[in-house]
Motif scaffolding. Sequence first.
Motif, short mmCIF file in Angstrom:
data_model
loop_
_atom_site.label_atom_id
_atom_site.label_comp_id
_atom_site.label_asym_id
_atom_site.label_seq_id
_atom_site.Cartn_x
_atom_site.Cartn_y
_atom_site.Cartn_z
N PHE A 1 -3.97 -8.02 18.59
CA PHE A 1 -3.93 -7.00 17.58
C PHE A 1 -2.42 -6.78 17.51
O PHE A 1 -2.38 -6.58 18.53
CB PHE A 1 -4.83 -6.21 18.27
CG PHE A 1 -5.74 -5.61 17.66
CD1 PHE A 1 -6.98 -5.91 16.75
CD2 PHE A 1 -6.51 -5.68 18.52
CE1 PHE A 1 -8.42 -5.78 16.00
CE2 PHE A 1 -8.37 -5.18 18.81
CZ PHE A 1 -9.18 -5.21 17.40
N ASP B 41 -0.85 1.99 7.24
CA ASP B 41 -1.50 0.50 7.86
C ASP B 41 -2.10 -0.50 7.45
O ASP B 41 -2.60 -0.59 6.50
CB ASP B 41 -2.19 1.70 8.97
CG ASP B 41 -3.17 0.37 10.04
OD1 ASP B 41 -3.35 -0.37 10.05
OD2 ASP B 41 -3.30 1.47 10.88
N ASP C 277 -13.47 -4.16 18.13
CA ASP C 277 -13.30 -3.04 19.33
C ASP C 277 -14.20 -3.32 20.16
O ASP C 277 -14.02 -3.44 21.06
CB ASP C 277 -13.24 -1.55 18.67
CG ASP C 277 -12.32 -1.29 18.39
OD1 ASP C 277 -10.76 -1.67 18.18
OD2 ASP C 277 -12.07 0.22 17.84
N HIS D 166 -2.43 -1.22 19.75
CA HIS D 166 -1.44 -1.51 18.32
C HIS D 166 -1.17 -0.60 17.50
O HIS D 166 0.50 -0.68 17.29
CB HIS D 166 -2.14 -2.60 17.59
CG HIS D 166 -3.37 -2.75 17.36
ND1 HIS D 166 -4.21 -2.30 18.15
CD2 HIS D 166 -4.15 -2.88 16.57
CE1 HIS D 166 -5.77 -2.70 17.83
NE2 HIS D 166 -5.49 -2.46 16.47
N ARG D 167 -1.72 0.19 16.78
CA ARG D 167 -1.96 1.24 16.08
C ARG D 167 -0.37 2.00 16.67
O ARG D 167 0.47 2.68 16.46
CB ARG D 167 -3.17 1.21 15.74
CG ARG D 167 -3.06 2.66 14.69
CD ARG D 167 -3.76 3.21 13.67
NE ARG D 167 -4.34 1.87 13.06
CZ ARG D 167 -5.57 0.65 13.52
NH1 ARG D 167 -6.27 0.63 14.85
NH2 ARG D 167 -5.91 -0.08 12.35
N PHE E 18 -13.93 0.75 16.20
CA PHE E 18 -14.33 -0.16 14.98
C PHE E 18 -14.65 -0.97 14.55
O PHE E 18 -13.01 -1.58 16.08
CB PHE E 18 -13.87 1.20 13.60
CG PHE E 18 -12.53 0.31 13.46
CD1 PHE E 18 -11.42 1.57 14.06
CD2 PHE E 18 -11.90 -0.34 11.94
CE1 PHE E 18 -10.60 1.53 14.03
CE2 PHE E 18 -10.72 -0.72 11.76
CZ PHE E 18 -9.29 1.02 13.56
N GLY E 19 -14.49 -1.58 13.57
CA GLY E 19 -14.31 -3.44 13.87
C GLY E 19 -14.52 -4.29 15.36
O GLY E 19 -15.78 -4.48 15.46
N TYR F 67 -18.53 -4.83 10.00
CA TYR F 67 -17.82 -5.55 11.26
C TYR F 67 -18.44 -6.38 12.39
O TYR F 67 -18.02 -7.46 12.69
CB TYR F 67 -17.34 -4.01 11.39
CG TYR F 67 -16.81 -3.01 11.65
CD1 TYR F 67 -15.05 -3.47 9.98
CD2 TYR F 67 -16.80 -1.72 11.13
CE1 TYR F 67 -14.46 -2.86 10.14
CE2 TYR F 67 -15.75 -0.72 10.65
CZ TYR F 67 -14.62 -1.29 9.89
OH TYR F 67 -14.07 -0.37 9.29
N LYS G 85 1.01 -1.57 0.20
CA LYS G 85 0.06 0.03 0.19
C LYS G 85 0.86 1.32 -0.37
O LYS G 85 0.93 2.04 -0.98
CB LYS G 85 -0.91 -0.16 0.89
CG LYS G 85 -2.45 -1.30 1.47
CD LYS G 85 -2.81 -1.05 2.43
CE LYS G 85 -3.02 -1.86 3.65
NZ LYS G 85 -3.91 -1.81 4.46
N SER H 73 -8.06 -10.34 8.30
CA SER H 73 -9.42 -9.30 8.77
C SER H 73 -10.30 -9.22 8.85
O SER H 73 -11.37 -9.20 9.40
CB SER H 73 -8.76 -9.15 10.36
OG SER H 73 -7.51 -10.05 10.82
N ALA H 74 -10.50 -8.15 7.93
CA ALA H 74 -10.91 -7.73 7.05
C ALA H 74 -12.66 -8.42 6.31
O ALA H 74 -13.81 -7.80 6.34
CB ALA H 74 -10.29 -6.38 6.33
P1 IMP Z 1 -6.64 -3.39 7.23
O1 IMP Z 1 -5.51 -3.38 7.60
O2 IMP Z 1 -7.18 -2.50 7.12
O3 IMP Z 1 -6.40 -4.97 6.34
O4 IMP Z 1 -7.81 -4.25 8.83
C1 IMP Z 1 -8.15 -5.18 8.80
C2 IMP Z 1 -9.61 -5.41 9.95
O5 IMP Z 1 -8.75 -5.71 10.72
C3 IMP Z 1 -10.59 -4.53 9.81
O6 IMP Z 1 -11.21 -4.41 8.76
C4 IMP Z 1 -10.88 -4.68 11.30
O7 IMP Z 1 -11.96 -5.12 11.03
C5 IMP Z 1 -10.14 -4.88 12.27
N1 IMP Z 1 -9.02 -3.60 12.36
C6 IMP Z 1 -7.69 -3.41 12.26
N2 IMP Z 1 -7.49 -2.35 13.35
C7 IMP Z 1 -8.42 -2.69 13.91
C8 IMP Z 1 -8.16 -1.67 15.56
O8 IMP Z 1 -7.47 -0.84 15.72
N3 IMP Z 1 -9.50 -1.88 16.13
C9 IMP Z 1 -10.56 -3.14 16.46
N4 IMP Z 1 -10.48 -3.60 14.15
C10 IMP Z 1 -9.31 -3.08 13.36
#
Ligand code: IMP
Length: 213
Positions: free
Chosen positions: A124, A74, A161, A186-187, A158-159, A101, A59, A91-92
């Motif tokens: 995470f 990220d 969480d 983690h981020r 989001f996601g 989500y 990316k 995960s997505a």
């Molecule tokens: P990607 O990095 O966009 O491929 O993210 C993958 C998936 O991981 C996202 O669609 C979310 O569902 C999940 N995700 C990524 N970061 C977080 C977060 O900080 N909290 C919750 N879910 C997360």
Amino acid sequence: MAHSKRNTVIAATKNKHKLQEIKKILSGSGIVVKSLSDFPLIPDIVENGKTLAANAAKKAETVMKTFGHPALSDDSGLFVPKLSGQPGVRSARYAGPACDYPANNRKLLQNLKAYQAKDRRAYFATVMAFAVPGRKTITRVGKIWGMITETAKGSNGFGYDPVFQPCGWKKTFAEMKAAEKNKISHRSLAVQKIAKVIRQYIIKKNPKNAEFT
Ligand code: IMP
């Protein structure tokens, strides 16, 4: 579309939640983050790598090459050892190609239904990649351990969480204020590490083709 300022990086994401967190974590750092949402004509980048690092690098490098300007990306995922690391890199799209989500969270809770707390451990991970024209792409990792709750709780973030409770906390990421999550996530860990790399780049301390730190 000129991007000449050395302290400006383009964030290679259209995910508003991630972007908001990255901008908050970097606020006051002297690093200015421009977002891909400012450039809607850029097509979505296919995340088909086998690892978070491969996807993050792809990316950042795609956007860096498109604009000829440093880019930051990220790639994140939730890893559950009892489920052999799933949802992991996928995960997505855990609950299918067009899932959302809540569907991902439902699938995760369903797959862990039979398991007690000790088997619900999860972490995470985020890999941040920084790509600069003519340089080797640099990646940094952030990780946080916790557990998957039995039900979804909270409406922030989001996601995943609402189903992730970090170690040492009695609430999920989705029950935390954004500032609380951003302090420990983690981020946040990965962004703080990559920020050191970007600062080295900004102040031109880095030799060509070497790591910035
Ligand atoms: P990607 O990095 O966009 O491929 O993210 C993958 C998936 O991981 C996202 O669609 C979310 O569902 C999940 N995700 C990524 N970061 C977080 C977060 O900080 N909290 C919750 N879910 C997360």
